[in-house]
Design a protein around this motif. Structure first.
Motif, PDB file in Angstrom:
ATOM      1  N   ILE A   1      -8.595   8.383   2.630  1.00  0.00           N
ATOM      2  CA  ILE A   1      -7.670   8.842   3.669  1.00  0.00           C
ATOM      3  C   ILE A   1      -8.453   9.194   4.930  1.00  0.00           C
ATOM      4  O   ILE A   1      -8.030   8.888   6.044  1.00  0.00           O
ATOM      5  CB  ILE A   1      -6.849  10.054   3.167  1.00  0.00           C
ATOM      6  CG1 ILE A   1      -5.924   9.614   2.026  1.00  0.00           C
ATOM      7  CG2 ILE A   1      -6.032  10.675   4.303  1.00  0.00           C
ATOM      8  CD1 ILE A   1      -5.140  10.731   1.380  1.00  0.00           C
TER       9      ILE A   1
ATOM     10  N   ASP B   1       0.725  12.171  -2.201  1.00  0.00           N
ATOM     11  CA  ASP B   1       0.254  13.468  -1.722  1.00  0.00           C
ATOM     12  C   ASP B   1      -0.648  14.134  -2.755  1.00  0.00           C
ATOM     13  O   ASP B   1      -0.318  14.192  -3.941  1.00  0.00           O
ATOM     14  CB  ASP B   1       1.447  14.383  -1.408  1.00  0.00           C
ATOM     15  CG  ASP B   1       2.240  13.910  -0.197  1.00  0.00           C
ATOM     16  OD1 ASP B   1       1.667  13.134   0.599  1.00  0.00           O
ATOM     17  OD2 ASP B   1       3.415  14.283  -0.065  1.00  0.00           O
TER      18      ASP B   1
ATOM     19  N   VAL C   1      -5.017   4.147   7.475  1.00  0.00           N
ATOM     20  CA  VAL C   1      -4.046   4.574   8.479  1.00  0.00           C
ATOM     21  C   VAL C   1      -4.775   5.433   9.514  1.00  0.00           C
ATOM     22  O   VAL C   1      -5.354   6.474   9.182  1.00  0.00           O
ATOM     23  CB  VAL C   1      -2.894   5.374   7.836  1.00  0.00           C
ATOM     24  CG1 VAL C   1      -1.951   5.907   8.909  1.00  0.00           C
ATOM     25  CG2 VAL C   1      -2.133   4.481   6.850  1.00  0.00           C
TER      26      VAL C   1
ATOM     27  N   SER D   1       0.855  -1.185   0.000  1.00  0.00           N
ATOM     28  CA  SER D   1       0.000   0.000   0.000  1.00  0.00           C
ATOM     29  C   SER D   1       0.888   1.230   0.000  1.00  0.00           C
ATOM     30  O   SER D   1       2.041   1.177   0.426  1.00  0.00           O
ATOM     31  CB  SER D   1      -0.943  -0.007   1.208  1.00  0.00           C
ATOM     32  OG  SER D   1      -0.212  -0.083   2.414  1.00  0.00           O
ATOM     33  N   PHE D   2       0.354   2.332  -0.480  1.00  0.00           N
ATOM     34  CA  PHE D   2       1.159   3.550  -0.566  1.00  0.00           C
ATOM     35  C   PHE D   2       0.229   4.760  -0.607  1.00  0.00           C
ATOM     36  O   PHE D   2      -0.971   4.627  -0.864  1.00  0.00           O
ATOM     37  CB  PHE D   2       2.061   3.530  -1.801  1.00  0.00           C
ATOM     38  CG  PHE D   2       1.309   3.481  -3.109  1.00  0.00           C
ATOM     39  CD1 PHE D   2       1.069   4.631  -3.843  1.00  0.00           C
ATOM     40  CD2 PHE D   2       0.833   2.264  -3.607  1.00  0.00           C
ATOM     41  CE1 PHE D   2       0.367   4.581  -5.045  1.00  0.00           C
ATOM     42  CE2 PHE D   2       0.133   2.207  -4.807  1.00  0.00           C
ATOM     43  CZ  PHE D   2      -0.105   3.374  -5.523  1.00  0.00           C
ATOM     44  N   GLN D   3       0.816   5.925  -0.361  1.00  0.00           N
ATOM     45  CA  GLN D   3       0.049   7.162  -0.386  1.00  0.00           C
ATOM     46  C   GLN D   3       0.729   8.175  -1.291  1.00  0.00           C
ATOM     47  O   GLN D   3       1.952   8.324  -1.250  1.00  0.00           O
ATOM     48  CB  GLN D   3      -0.084   7.730   1.034  1.00  0.00           C
ATOM     49  CG  GLN D   3      -1.038   8.912   1.133  1.00  0.00           C
ATOM     50  CD  GLN D   3      -1.426   9.211   2.562  1.00  0.00           C
ATOM     51  OE1 GLN D   3      -1.660   8.296   3.359  1.00  0.00           O
ATOM     52  NE2 GLN D   3      -1.517  10.483   2.921  1.00  0.00           N
TER      53      GLN D   3
ATOM     54  N   GLU E   1      -4.103  -0.875   5.172  1.00  0.00           N
ATOM     55  CA  GLU E   1      -4.946  -0.074   4.286  1.00  0.00           C
ATOM     56  C   GLU E   1      -5.248   1.284   4.915  1.00  0.00           C
ATOM     57  O   GLU E   1      -4.615   2.270   4.617  1.00  0.00           O
ATOM     58  CB  GLU E   1      -6.217  -0.855   3.945  1.00  0.00           C
ATOM     59  CG  GLU E   1      -5.909  -2.143   3.154  1.00  0.00           C
ATOM     60  CD  GLU E   1      -7.163  -2.818   2.639  1.00  0.00           C
ATOM     61  OE1 GLU E   1      -8.143  -2.113   2.349  1.00  0.00           O
ATOM     62  OE2 GLU E   1      -7.155  -4.049   2.509  1.00  0.00           O
TER      63      GLU E   1
ATOM     64  N   ARG F   1      -4.154   0.548  -2.196  1.00  0.00           N
ATOM     65  CA  ARG F   1      -3.649  -0.823  -2.017  1.00  0.00           C
ATOM     66  C   ARG F   1      -3.331  -1.335  -3.404  1.00  0.00           C
ATOM     67  O   ARG F   1      -4.135  -1.170  -4.330  1.00  0.00           O
ATOM     68  CB  ARG F   1      -4.712  -1.693  -1.360  1.00  0.00           C
ATOM     69  CG  ARG F   1      -4.221  -3.115  -1.057  1.00  0.00           C
ATOM     70  CD  ARG F   1      -5.347  -3.936  -0.469  1.00  0.00           C
ATOM     71  NE  ARG F   1      -6.295  -4.360  -1.494  1.00  0.00           N
ATOM     72  CZ  ARG F   1      -7.541  -4.740  -1.242  1.00  0.00           C
ATOM     73  NH1 ARG F   1      -8.003  -4.700  -0.005  1.00  0.00           N
ATOM     74  NH2 ARG F   1      -8.335  -5.123  -2.212  1.00  0.00           N
TER      75      ARG F   1
ATOM     76  N   GLY G   1      -4.198  10.453  -2.962  1.00  0.00           N
ATOM     77  CA  GLY G   1      -4.892   9.534  -2.068  1.00  0.00           C
ATOM     78  C   GLY G   1      -4.024   8.354  -1.686  1.00  0.00           C
ATOM     79  O   GLY G   1      -2.833   8.292  -1.996  1.00  0.00           O
ATOM     80  N   ARG G   2      -4.662   7.411  -1.016  1.00  0.00           N
ATOM     81  CA  ARG G   2      -3.981   6.199  -0.558  1.00  0.00           C
ATOM     82  C   ARG G   2      -4.512   5.015  -1.352  1.00  0.00           C
ATOM     83  O   ARG G   2      -5.706   4.951  -1.680  1.00  0.00           O
ATOM     84  CB  ARG G   2      -4.223   6.008   0.942  1.00  0.00           C
ATOM     85  CG  ARG G   2      -3.444   4.837   1.536  1.00  0.00           C
ATOM     86  CD  ARG G   2      -3.450   4.865   3.052  1.00  0.00           C
ATOM     87  NE  ARG G   2      -2.808   3.672   3.573  1.00  0.00           N
ATOM     88  CZ  ARG G   2      -1.493   3.500   3.650  1.00  0.00           C
ATOM     89  NH1 ARG G   2      -0.689   4.463   3.252  1.00  0.00           N
ATOM     90  NH2 ARG G   2      -0.981   2.390   4.100  1.00  0.00           N
TER      91      ARG G   2
END
Length: 362
Positions: A111, A86, A175, A82-84, A173, A92, A89-90
């Motif tokens: 988020i 800027d 945070v 998973s990553f975000q 997923e 999977r 959004g975030r």
């Protein structure tokens, strides 16, 4: 032809992911030989872009991961993370290899974690999260909103209780920010080697609440039952379609000689099973149906005595007192309010024959 290839501009993966947010879709798919496609209300829809080749997808995929993840993918041909981004959004992500090259699936993760009220969840959920100990399961097929429901339940605790909450997920997923509660979120693969390993040591980390992203095997399920028995509130997920089938799945994971003990553990520790599915709304969007099984002395006795087949009947009795509900009743209520179509109700029903009889009786 050669000029077209030469002039072809590389696609910016970040712009593609931004389109997921712009179109209010849930997923983005990149597959060799197809233009990028997004999922809206359960249906895939192609974006008006060029067909992707293997090199383009590889470049986009590798631009989002570190060397360690690249090595893992090249060794195993599978990668979950998973990553975000800027301002976007975030997400999977899952990378996999096909006969033509790399395939990618990205799932949008909000988020801002929704509250239980914002998603019109069953009011009983607010009472369930106040339990001091026991096992609460949220189940359903892939894409049924299990993670969102669980995140909302933990968010409710975070807003109201001072607890230490450990989550073990693959990958993490939602945070959570520490509001009243303290979160320790662990990612299988990067911050722990496995669900079983994380659960083994979790009890030494002074948790009040443990979330298990997926109860996959006997070792993980056994650890969850032990944690629930020893004074912790445990949340978990399974890919099952109804509350009774969830109980069977847990028991069937174990060998015959172990099943009597597991039934006893489950009968004493189970708090509730929420079996969820997402159904297309009339006019667009999706709505959740949530079948709810809540443990009481009668339910516990049926599990302990290996009479799981009688649970569904128990769920239909004295519902005002028990606060239980079946999927069929949820579907009928949505049909009466004209929120979903008859076709989608039947297509998504766990008991289509029962549903049809009730529809005929309306």
């Amino acid at each position: 032809m050669s000029e077209e290839v030469k002039d072809k501009k590389p696609i910016d993966i970040k712009k593609l992911l931004k389109s997921v947010l712009a179109f209010k879709s849930s997923d983005l798919h990149l597959v060799v030989g197809s233009e990028p496609q997004i999922r809206i209300d359960k249906e895939l829809r192609p974006l008006n872009l060029a067909v992707l080749d293997a090199k383009e997808i590889e470049e986009m995929a590798y631009s989002l991961i570190e060397d360690k993840q690249k090595k893992e993918f090249e060794e195993h041909n599978e990668l979950d993370f998973s990553f975000q981004l800027d301002g976007i959004g975030r997400f999977r992500a899952n990378y996999y290899r096909t006969i033509y090259g790399i395939g990618c699936a990205f799932r949008m993760i909000p988020i801002d974690i929704p509250t239980l009220d914002e998603y019109n969840n069953n009011p009983i959920f607010k009472e369930l999260v106040k339990k001091e100990k026991g096992l609460i399961l949220v189940t359903g097929p892939t894409g049924s909103g299990k993670s969102t429901t669980l995140a909302s339940m933990l968010h409710e605790i975070n807003l109201t209780e001072r607890r230490h909450i450990i989550t073990v997920e693959d990958p993490v997923e939602f945070v959570h920010k520490n509001i009243k509660s303290l979160f320790s979120q662990r990612d299988v693969g990067s911050s722990t080697n496995s669900f079983a390993a994380a659960l083994k040591y979790a009890l030494r980390q002074d948790p009040d609440i443990i979330l298990i992203g997926e109860m996959r095997d006997a070792e993980t399920i056994g650890a969850a039952l032990t944690a629930a028995e020893t004074g912790h509130l445990v949340f978990g997920t399974l890919h099952t379609n109804s509350a009774p089938s969830t109980i069977n799945r847990i028991i069937d994971v174990f060998s015959g000689q172990e099943q009597a003990q597991v039934r006893a553990q489950l009968s004493s520790s189970l708090v509730a099973v929420i079996s969820q599915s997402l159904i297309p709304r009339v006019g667009g969007g999706k709505v959740a149906t949530q079948e709810v099984l809540i443990s009481n002395p009668a339910v516990a006795n049926l599990i302990r005595e290996d009479k799981v087949h009688q649970l569904y009947s128990q769920m239909q009795l004295n519902q005002k007192e028990t606060r239980m509900s079946t999927q069929t009743q949820e579907l009928i209520a949505l049909l009466q309010k004209k929120i979903i179509s008859k076709e989608n109700a039947i297509k998504n029903s766990n008991r289509p024959e029962e549903l049809l009889k009730m529809i005929e009786g309306l």
